[in-house]
Design an enzyme around this catalytic site. Structure first.
Site, PDB file in Angstrom:
ATOM      1  N   ASP A  31       0.808  -1.149  -0.286  1.00 44.07           N
ATOM      2  CA  ASP A  31      -0.047   0.038   0.182  1.00 44.07           C
ATOM      3  C   ASP A  31       0.912   1.203   0.000  1.00 44.07           C
ATOM      4  O   ASP A  31       2.158   1.426   0.460  1.00 44.07           O
ATOM      5  CB  ASP A  31      -1.024   0.035   1.251  1.00 44.07           C
ATOM      6  CG  ASP A  31      -2.126   0.893   1.213  1.00 44.07           C
ATOM      7  OD1 ASP A  31      -2.245   1.319  -0.015  1.00 44.07           O
ATOM      8  OD2 ASP A  31      -2.827   1.209   2.142  1.00 44.07           O
ATOM      9  N   ASN A  79     -11.131  -3.001  -5.175  1.00 44.42           N
ATOM     10  CA  ASN A  79     -10.321  -2.046  -5.945  1.00 44.42           C
ATOM     11  C   ASN A  79     -11.021  -1.825  -7.350  1.00 44.42           C
ATOM     12  O   ASN A  79     -10.689  -0.727  -8.067  1.00 44.42           O
ATOM     13  CB  ASN A  79      -8.973  -2.552  -6.398  1.00 44.42           C
ATOM     14  CG  ASN A  79      -7.914  -2.310  -5.233  1.00 44.42           C
ATOM     15  OD1 ASN A  79      -6.905  -3.105  -4.999  1.00 44.42           O
ATOM     16  ND2 ASN A  79      -8.257  -1.312  -4.196  1.00 44.42           N
ATOM     17  N   TRP A  80     -12.083  -2.506  -7.744  1.00 38.62           N
ATOM     18  CA  TRP A  80     -13.053  -2.146  -8.701  1.00 38.62           C
ATOM     19  C   TRP A  80     -13.612  -0.913  -8.746  1.00 38.62           C
ATOM     20  O   TRP A  80     -14.144  -0.138  -9.576  1.00 38.62           O
ATOM     21  CB  TRP A  80     -13.993  -3.237  -9.154  1.00 38.62           C
ATOM     22  CG  TRP A  80     -13.378  -4.516  -9.477  1.00 38.62           C
ATOM     23  CD1 TRP A  80     -13.305  -5.617  -8.673  1.00 38.62           C
ATOM     24  CD2 TRP A  80     -12.739  -4.966 -10.796  1.00 38.62           C
ATOM     25  NE1 TRP A  80     -12.501  -6.570  -9.519  1.00 38.62           N
ATOM     26  CE2 TRP A  80     -12.319  -6.167 -10.610  1.00 38.62           C
ATOM     27  CE3 TRP A  80     -12.309  -4.185 -11.765  1.00 38.62           C
ATOM     28  CZ2 TRP A  80     -11.485  -6.660 -11.783  1.00 38.62           C
ATOM     29  CZ3 TRP A  80     -11.639  -4.650 -12.865  1.00 38.62           C
ATOM     30  CH2 TRP A  80     -11.199  -5.998 -12.693  1.00 38.62           C
ATOM     31  N   SER A 207      -8.025  -4.996   5.056  1.00 39.90           N
ATOM     32  CA  SER A 207      -8.534  -4.638   3.842  1.00 39.90           C
ATOM     33  C   SER A 207      -8.827  -5.854   2.986  1.00 39.90           C
ATOM     34  O   SER A 207      -8.595  -6.243   1.655  1.00 39.90           O
ATOM     35  CB  SER A 207      -7.636  -3.839   2.894  1.00 39.90           C
ATOM     36  OG  SER A 207      -7.480  -2.480   3.755  1.00 39.90           O
TER      37      SER A 207
HETATM   38  C1  IPE Z   1      -5.399  -2.885  -0.174  1.00 37.62           C
HETATM   39  O1  IPE Z   1      -4.905  -1.578  -0.277  1.00 37.62           O
HETATM   40  C2  IPE Z   1      -5.221  -3.468  -1.345  1.00 37.62           C
HETATM   41  C3  IPE Z   1      -4.193  -3.959  -2.161  1.00 37.62           C
HETATM   42  C4  IPE Z   1      -2.904  -3.507  -1.578  1.00 37.62           C
HETATM   43  C5  IPE Z   1      -4.143  -4.317  -3.476  1.00 37.62           C
HETATM   44  P1  IPE Z   1      -6.081  -0.301  -0.427  1.00 37.62           P
HETATM   45  O2  IPE Z   1      -5.455   0.679  -0.878  1.00 37.62           O
HETATM   46  O3  IPE Z   1      -7.161  -0.886  -1.637  1.00 37.62           O
HETATM   47  O4  IPE Z   1      -6.843  -0.491   0.956  1.00 37.62           O
HETATM   48  P2  IPE Z   1      -7.969   0.430   1.449  1.00 37.62           P
HETATM   49  O5  IPE Z   1      -8.956   0.858   0.538  1.00 37.62           O
HETATM   50  O6  IPE Z   1      -7.068   1.509   2.146  1.00 37.62           O
HETATM   51  O7  IPE Z   1      -8.350  -0.118   2.871  1.00 37.62           O
HETATM   52  C1  IPE Z   2      -1.688   0.195  -3.542  1.00 36.99           C
HETATM   53  O1  IPE Z   2      -1.198   1.534  -3.435  1.00 36.99           O
HETATM   54  C2  IPE Z   2      -1.717  -0.367  -4.658  1.00 36.99           C
HETATM   55  C3  IPE Z   2      -3.144  -0.790  -5.126  1.00 36.99           C
HETATM   56  C4  IPE Z   2      -3.967  -0.824  -4.265  1.00 36.99           C
HETATM   57  C5  IPE Z   2      -3.510  -1.394  -6.197  1.00 36.99           C
HETATM   58  P1  IPE Z   2      -2.492   2.373  -3.562  1.00 36.99           P
HETATM   59  O2  IPE Z   2      -2.909   3.004  -4.731  1.00 36.99           O
HETATM   60  O3  IPE Z   2      -3.608   2.085  -2.300  1.00 36.99           O
HETATM   61  O4  IPE Z   2      -2.002   3.795  -2.564  1.00 36.99           O
HETATM   62  P2  IPE Z   2      -2.603   4.728  -1.730  1.00 36.99           P
HETATM   63  O5  IPE Z   2      -3.108   4.082  -0.671  1.00 36.99           O
HETATM   64  O6  IPE Z   2      -3.555   5.531  -2.490  1.00 36.99           O
HETATM   65  O7  IPE Z   2      -1.376   5.630  -1.521  1.00 36.99           O
HETATM   66 MG    MG Z   3      -4.047   2.314  -0.587  1.00 39.53          MG
END
Ligand code: IPE
Ligand code: IPE
Ligand code: MG
Length: 251
Positions: A31, A79-80, A207
């Site tokens: 993340d 993530n969708w 998550s």
């Molecule tokens: C968790 O990260 C999913 C992945 C790292 C693929 P998110 O950024 O989607 O999680 P939330 O929304 O902060 O819980």
């Molecule tokens: C993790 O980084 C990658 C995925 C969840 C695919 P993020 O895209 O969630 O990055 P932040 O949380 O917005 O910094």
């Molecule tokens: Mg994130």
């Protein structure tokens, strides 16, 4: 007698491939890509691209450190909810990662696995993934498991559905269903038990990642943003893990 809880503190008692940090299976919630980019006034895509470099560094380091299985959360079933353009960017980076790195994974004896409902992804990407998995199927080395369209609740529902189908067909009695049945019905069935779950970027939540499997995993949270993660950060997490006393409810 060496117990499961203490083997990681004793040298020389590990089964094959069990390095002396004792962590057979490490999973990472990668993340912070977006925040890494924002700090640099870059588009989020730049953070995801730098995140792929961190995947390479970390996966190589895990192999060198003797970790049997590294599971990386790359795209969640939630993530969708992100904008279509960002989802397309992420799928494009995944495609390029597999195309660019599959030869190295094959050569390094890595067994590539995917957990999550990845068959719901775009058909050409599913084919690419299936071909990559097949190319590493004869390998015997460490497992690199990528969680794609993965959600722990979705995984458990699919597992429960398959057990219910078997029960309805008379193959198993409902009252006989135990943890082994569920373990075997999950996407992680062939992976070693989860030892260490790492989350980067300072967030302290799961998550929807490996909820069942994390029952007795050690949790490690770091403020490091995923694109800054690599060998040193992994070694630091393993050092912390090594100092943990895993009691599994015992004394
Ligand atoms: C968790 O990260 C999913 C992945 C790292 C693929 P998110 O950024 O989607 O999680 P939330 O929304 O902060 O819980
Ligand atoms: C993790 O980084 C990658 C995925 C969840 C695919 P993020 O895209 O969630 O990055 P932040 O949380 O917005 O910094
Ligand atoms: Mg994130």
């Amino acid at each position: 007698m060496a117990t499961q809880a203490s083997t990681h503190t004793q040298r020389g008692v590990f089964p094959q491939g069990f390095a002396d940090h004792g962590a057979r299976h490490v999973a990472i919630i990668m993340d912070g890509n977006g925040r890494w980019a924002k700090k640099r006034l870059l588009p989020r895509f730049a953070g995801h691209k730098a995140g792929v470099d961190a995947v390479r560094r970390t996966a190589r380091a895990a192999r060198e450190l003797g970790i049997e299985c590294l599971t990386l959360y790359a795209f969640s079933s939630e993530n969708w909810k992100r904008p279509a353009a960002e989802i397309a960017d992420l799928m494009g980076l995944l495609r390029r990662f597999i195309e660019a790195d599959i030869d190295e994974l094959v050569a390094d004896d890595v067994r590539l696995r995917v957990i999550g409902n990845y068959r719901a992804l775009e058909p050409s990407l599913v084919t690419l993934i299936d071909d990559a998995i097949a190319r590493t199927a004869g390998n015997n080395g460490p497992i690199l498991a990528i969680a794609l369209n993965y959600g722990s609740q979705d995984e458990m529902i699919r597992a429960v559905q398959s057990l219910a189908t078997r029960a309805a067909a008379g193959e198993i009695a409902p009252e006989d269903i135990g943890t082994d049945h569920l373990d075997a019905a999950l996407d992680t069935a062939t992976l070693p038990p989860l030892d260490l779950l790492i989350r980067t970027s300072g967030e302290q939540r799961l998550s929807n990642f490996l909820l069942w499997q994390a029952a007795y995993a050690e949790l490690y949270f770091t403020d490091t943003l995923w694109p800054d993660f690599g060998s040193d950060a992994l070694v630091q997490a393993l050092d912390t893990f090594k100092g943990r006393d895993r009691r599994y409810g015992g004394l």
